[in-house]
Design an enzyme around this catalytic site. Structure first.
Site, short mmCIF file in Angstrom:
data_model
loop_
_atom_site.label_atom_id
_atom_site.label_comp_id
_atom_site.label_asym_id
_atom_site.label_seq_id
_atom_site.Cartn_x
_atom_site.Cartn_y
_atom_site.Cartn_z
N PHE A 132 0.85 -1.20 0.00
CA PHE A 132 0.00 0.00 0.00
C PHE A 132 0.89 1.24 0.00
O PHE A 132 1.76 1.39 0.85
CB PHE A 132 -0.94 0.04 1.22
CG PHE A 132 -1.86 1.23 1.17
CD1 PHE A 132 -3.03 1.18 0.42
CD2 PHE A 132 -1.54 2.41 1.83
CE1 PHE A 132 -3.88 2.29 0.33
CE2 PHE A 132 -2.38 3.52 1.74
CZ PHE A 132 -3.55 3.46 1.00
N ASP A 217 9.18 2.78 1.97
CA ASP A 217 7.99 3.53 2.36
C ASP A 217 7.80 3.31 3.86
O ASP A 217 7.29 2.28 4.29
CB ASP A 217 6.77 3.04 1.56
CG ASP A 217 5.48 3.75 1.97
OD1 ASP A 217 5.46 4.37 3.05
OD2 ASP A 217 4.49 3.66 1.21
N LYS A 246 2.45 10.08 8.11
CA LYS A 246 1.63 9.75 9.28
C LYS A 246 2.06 10.39 10.61
O LYS A 246 1.53 11.42 10.97
CB LYS A 246 1.51 8.23 9.41
CG LYS A 246 0.61 7.65 8.30
CD LYS A 246 0.10 6.27 8.60
CE LYS A 246 -1.09 5.90 7.71
NZ LYS A 246 -0.76 5.21 6.46
C1 LIG Z 1 -1.00 5.45 5.01
C2 LIG Z 1 0.05 5.02 4.09
C3 LIG Z 1 0.32 5.73 2.89
C4 LIG Z 1 -0.56 6.87 2.43
O1 LIG Z 1 -0.46 7.99 3.25
P1 LIG Z 1 -1.50 9.19 3.07
O2 LIG Z 1 -1.02 10.22 4.03
O3 LIG Z 1 -2.87 8.66 3.38
O4 LIG Z 1 -1.40 9.63 1.66
C5 LIG Z 1 1.38 5.33 2.11
N1 LIG Z 1 2.16 4.29 2.46
C6 LIG Z 1 1.93 3.58 3.59
C7 LIG Z 1 2.84 2.45 3.94
C8 LIG Z 1 0.87 3.92 4.43
O5 LIG Z 1 0.63 3.20 5.54
#
Ligand SMILES: *Cc1c(COP(=O)(O)O)cnc(C)c1O
Length: 390
Positions: A132, A217, A246
């Site tokens: 994700f 990420d 986050k």
């Molecule tokens: C939540 C998340 C995203 C997306 O972040 P947003 O601030 O909602 O755009 C991307 N990568 C990972 C691993 C996430 O948990």
């Protein structure tokens, strides 16, 4: 307004993109939140791994209030002390020297993909199945799950997918046009999937040998979630680029792309964000990161994480529907052999908010300031709820 009134306005005026719980929150403190009826809950969601320093952290709130009185926003056409001092702090706590600031995780990943393409002069990005990376067109393309892409085609060209935890598949897929490999050190939305210990190390080696950039990420795993400031440190692997968001600013929206020399590829005009690295967001981020350091939240994440994991493992022993319990720091998943939506409802009625990843994995990502007492409350509620279930 009461919960019902709030829910009615939502259905009338807000686009219905979320499958929301029937719960309207009005207040938070530490790891506790209160709903519009005044009922309190132990929070195991933390805004999805955002409120690491606790809800309405007093240090973060004060930093935001003080900064708001001086300067909320200015353009990136100008320097601010808040932005450069945050960048310096990020260099001190990470293995990266330079930052680009934006406003979300998806935006951070977009920035990292642009940086990797510009730096290598190549277009192809390899990502993982079940990953994700966000909800923009390019980041749903990077996300290796069809359900996030369906109905939004055409997708961005240049992406290839390989199974998670399969270094050989990456090695076989890397070609002459590959710019980078993008990977979550632990898959969050995918169901809290923790790779075996040498996966990321081997991945780094393959990328290094084949002259391909490695992007972590760390949007969900960053800022103490896994027991170190970044999961890369938990696994002892340094990527070329890290994306964060986050928890970076204690709940205030912010994202960042972190890199070393690779970051020097960006020249004036290459990339930008109007709100990126505003003095307000930077003040919140500095207060939040300093709180993590001063209050030793990395140790708390490790200690409370293993305490929590122990409790959940005991529950697993006594409940057949629990297939697996896994975690690192305070990023914990409990895999069930049933969908967990009903259990989430049951737990909410018992005063615990928790969320479900990948349909059948209960995800525990509470504020790092959660107390042992609260962990005990969650565990015994879960034990009762599961008992009723099976
Ligand atoms: C939540 C998340 C995203 C997306 O972040 P947003 O601030 O909602 O755009 C991307 N990568 C990972 C691993 C996430 O948990």
């Amino acid at each position: 307004m009461n919960t019902k009134e709030i829910m009615n306005l939502d259905s009338k005026y807000v686009m219905q993109t979320y499958g929301r719980q029937p719960l309207a929150l009005v207040k938070g403190k530490g790891s506790t939140v209160w709903d519009a009826e005044g009922k309190s809950y132990v929070d195991c969601v933390a805004g999805i791994a955002v409120n690491n320093v606790g809800h309405s952290n007093p240090k973060v709130a004060e930093a935001i209030c003080e900064q708001a009185k001086n300067l909320i926003h200015t353009s990136n056409l100008y320097y601010t002390e808040q932005q450069v001092t945050l960048a310096k702090l990020l260099a001190e706590i990470s293995s990266h020297q330079k930052s680009f600031f934006c406003n979300s995780g998806a935006e951070a990943n977009e920035g990292a993909i642009k940086l990797a393409r510009k730096h290598t002069g190549k277009g192809e990005i390899i990502t993982m199945e079940n990953s994700f990376h966000g909800r923009t067109i390019t980041t749903i393309t990077a996300t290796g799950q069809k359900k996030y892409q369906k109905g939004f085609e055409p997708l961005t060209p240049g992406f290839k997918y390989v199974p998670y935890c399969d270094v050989e598949a990456v090695s076989d897929t890397i070609g002459s046009e590959t710019a980078a490999v993008l990977v979550e050190p632990i898959q969050g939305e995918g169901g809290v999937i923790i790779p075996q210990n040498d996966y990321l190390k081997n991945l780094k080696e393959v990328c290094h040998d084949k002259d391909v950039l490695l992007i972590f990420d760390e949007v969900q795993t960053g800022f103490g979630r896994t027991g170190e400031m970044f999961a890369s440190q938990s696994f002892g692997v340094t990527p070329d680029i890290t994306t964060v968001a986050k928890a970076i600013a204690g709940g205030f929206p912010m994202g960042a792309v972190l890199a070393n020399e690779v970051g020097d590829t960006f020249e004036p005009g290459d990339h930008a964000a109007t709100f990126g690295g505003s003095p307000l967001a930077c003040a919140a981020a500095k207060a939040s990161i300093n709180f993590i350091l001063e209050e030793k939240l990395l140790e708390k994440s490790k200690e409370n994480g293993s305490y929590f994991l122990n409790k959940l493992n005991i529950i697993k022993e006594n409940n057949e529907i629990v297939k697996d319990v896994r975690g690192m720091g305070l990023m914990i998943g409990m895999e069930l052999d049933v969908e967990c939506a009903k259990l989430v409802d049951d737990m909410r009625e018992r005063g615990i908010i928790i969320n479900c990843a990948a349909g059948n994995v209960l995800r525990f990502v509470p504020p790092l300031v959660i107390t042992k007492n609260q962990i005990n409350l969650v565990s015994s509620a879960l034990e009762d709820a599961l008992g009723k279930f099976s």
